[in-house]
Scaffold this motif. Structure first.
Motif: not given
Length: 479
Positions: A129-135
């Motif tokens: 979830d963190i990399p999905y939104w952070s990318m």
């Protein structure tokens, strides 16, 4: 894809698909894990409440750690996509295990199984979830392109949540009967059904994420700012307006989540009838549609005539009216699910608008903090939104589970009938206790949130304009 190339349609669709899969999995866990372990497998509601509370709070503190790990990652496949893939595959496996508890387990063994799988599910979900939104900054050029993609992804996430809310109960029942054979009781039907349903959702989740990773390419390395828990609390303490909004978000979400945790029990044990699944599905479909329409249409419409603060109070009033009418209707002998659309409209519409408004309020506190503290805590403030939503989720799950424990609501039938009216085995006191928990407690919370917000939040449209002018003036002087 060149450094300055526009985002392709395939990339947008693929990123949106990733959000659909991601939130299908999240909604399945958030809405049904308590029901699965407590009502179907017979785990103590109190034990489940503690597990859900501890896991969600642990998960909230785990977010910044995962953010720091992602920020330090450097691979030929990019910074974000490796973790997106690893997190998705491991989360899909854990999701299946969580909803496929071995039938031989019971007692403390089953409690331990629930605790381990749920905590692992939270850790692996955070991993993707963190990399999905952070990318997003790594493959968009900023401005309208970035804002448009974020809006698309949030809308697709809403679609994923709505799909699960609408189809789960009926699909689980159908799959349980298909693969369970004849002569098994209703609990066994649902136990088997959840296992097969979860396989389908897990496979779709992995497929959608793979499509996302293939078609969404990181254009450049991006510095990713990850806020620690310490930074979050420091920003809160130094920014009284951020504190005002965060406390309001926790209370409002707790109030609404208590109801969403218990609504399936209301249809099964109170509203009842042999076709309770049909009523629940119809109500959930209506509610999901209203919530999305409120976010996309009702809020922008009301914003033409009212300030965001006034819409906040209108939404809170709508939610309270919805809860009062739900309690009144539930206390009558009515059996028409369409009548529940009346309170449903007010509650779901309010929920949709509040989701938008609280994000707007948080954004306003960033500018306020810049004026007050001479620093812009943008990444910290928005990291906090995920943190407090998870905290509210844990608190509400604990309250709902304790209510179920006190009310002794559980599916303990061994009948093998195709359809059972569970409400026949529940007395009037149990039903009233359930109604009070899912209406009166949220009303108390919402009233407190109204009083708190009225006293603490000062960022009116005029104040925000004043702050914007001051920020612009400071920037001009700095040049």
């Amino acid at each position: 894809m060149g450094e300055k190339s526009k985002l392709t349609g395939a990339a947008k669709v693929s990123y949106g698909l990733g959000a659909v899969g991601k939130d299908m999995v999240y909604m399945l866990s958030a809405s049904y894990v308590l029901y699965y372990f407590q009502d179907i497998l017979g785990v103590s509601a109190a034990a489940m409440g503690v597990i859900l509370m501890v896991a969600r709070v642990f998960d909230a503190f785990n977010d910044p750690i995962m953010g720091a790990i992602v920020a330090k990652t450097k691979t030929g496949f990019g910074k974000f996509r490796p973790w997106l893939l690893i997190g998705t595959v491991t989360n899909a496996i854990v999701l299946y295990l969580m909803f496929s508890a071995p039938p031989t387990l019971n007692g403390s063994g089953l409690v331990a199984y629930a605790a381990v799988t749920y905590i692992l599910w939270g850790v692996t979900y955070t991993m993707m979830d963190i990399p999905y939104w952070s990318m997003i900054p790594a493959f968009t050029e900023g401005g309208k392109e970035r804002e448009g993609l974020t809006t698309l992804a949030r809308s697709c996430a809403g679609v994923g949540s709505a799909i699960i809310t609408i189809i789960t109960v009926k699909a689980v029942s159908a799959l349980g009967r298909m693969f369970g054979g004849s002569g098994i009781n209703d609990r066994e039907v649902e136990r088997i059904g959840f296992s097969y349903f979860t396989i389908i959702i897990a496979v779709l989740f992995v497929l959608f994420t793979v499509i996302c990773c293939i078609n969404v390419k990181e254009k450049s390395t991006v510095d990713m700012k990850s806020a620690s828990v310490g930074e979050m609390f420091k920003a809160l303490i130094s920014n009284d307006q951020a504190m005002a909004v965060v406390v309001a978000i926790v209370i409002v979400n707790c109030s609404i989540y208590i109801t969403s945790n218990l609504v399936i029990y209301f249809f099964k044990y109170d509203f009842g009838g042999v076709n309770w699944r049909d009523g629940y599905t119809l109500f959930s479909t209506f509610g999901g549609g209203i919530q999305i329409l409120a976010m996309m249409l009702l809020y922008p419409l009301l914003r033409r005539f009212f300030t965001s603060i006034k819409i906040y109070f209108i939404s809170m009033g709508m939610a309270i009216c919805g809860y009062i009418s739900l309690l009144v209707l539930a206390s009558t002998s009515m059996t028409n699910v369409a009548l529940l659309f009346i309170p449903g409209f007010f509650i779901f519409a309010a929920n949709g608008m509040l989701a938008v408004i609280t994000t707007v309020f948080l954004a306003n506190t960033v500018d306020y903090g810049e004026i007050k503290n001479n620093r812009r805590d943008e990444s910290v403030i928005f990291s906090m939104q995920t943190f407090v939503v998870k905290l509210a989720s844990g608190i509400s799950a604990l309250i709902a589970a304790l209510a179920l424990q006190v009310l002794s609501l559980s599916n303990d039938t061994e009948e093998t009938l195709a359809e059972i009216d569970y409400s026949k085995g529940v007395d009037a006191m149990q039903k009233m206790g359930l109604r009070m928990t899912m209406t009166v407690i949220p009303i108390i919370g919402l009233v407190f949130a109204i009083i708190w917000f009225k006293k603490k939040y000062i960022l009116t449209d005029e104040k925000i304009d004043e702050i914007s002018r001051e920020i612009a003036k400071r920037k001009t002087q700095a040049q």
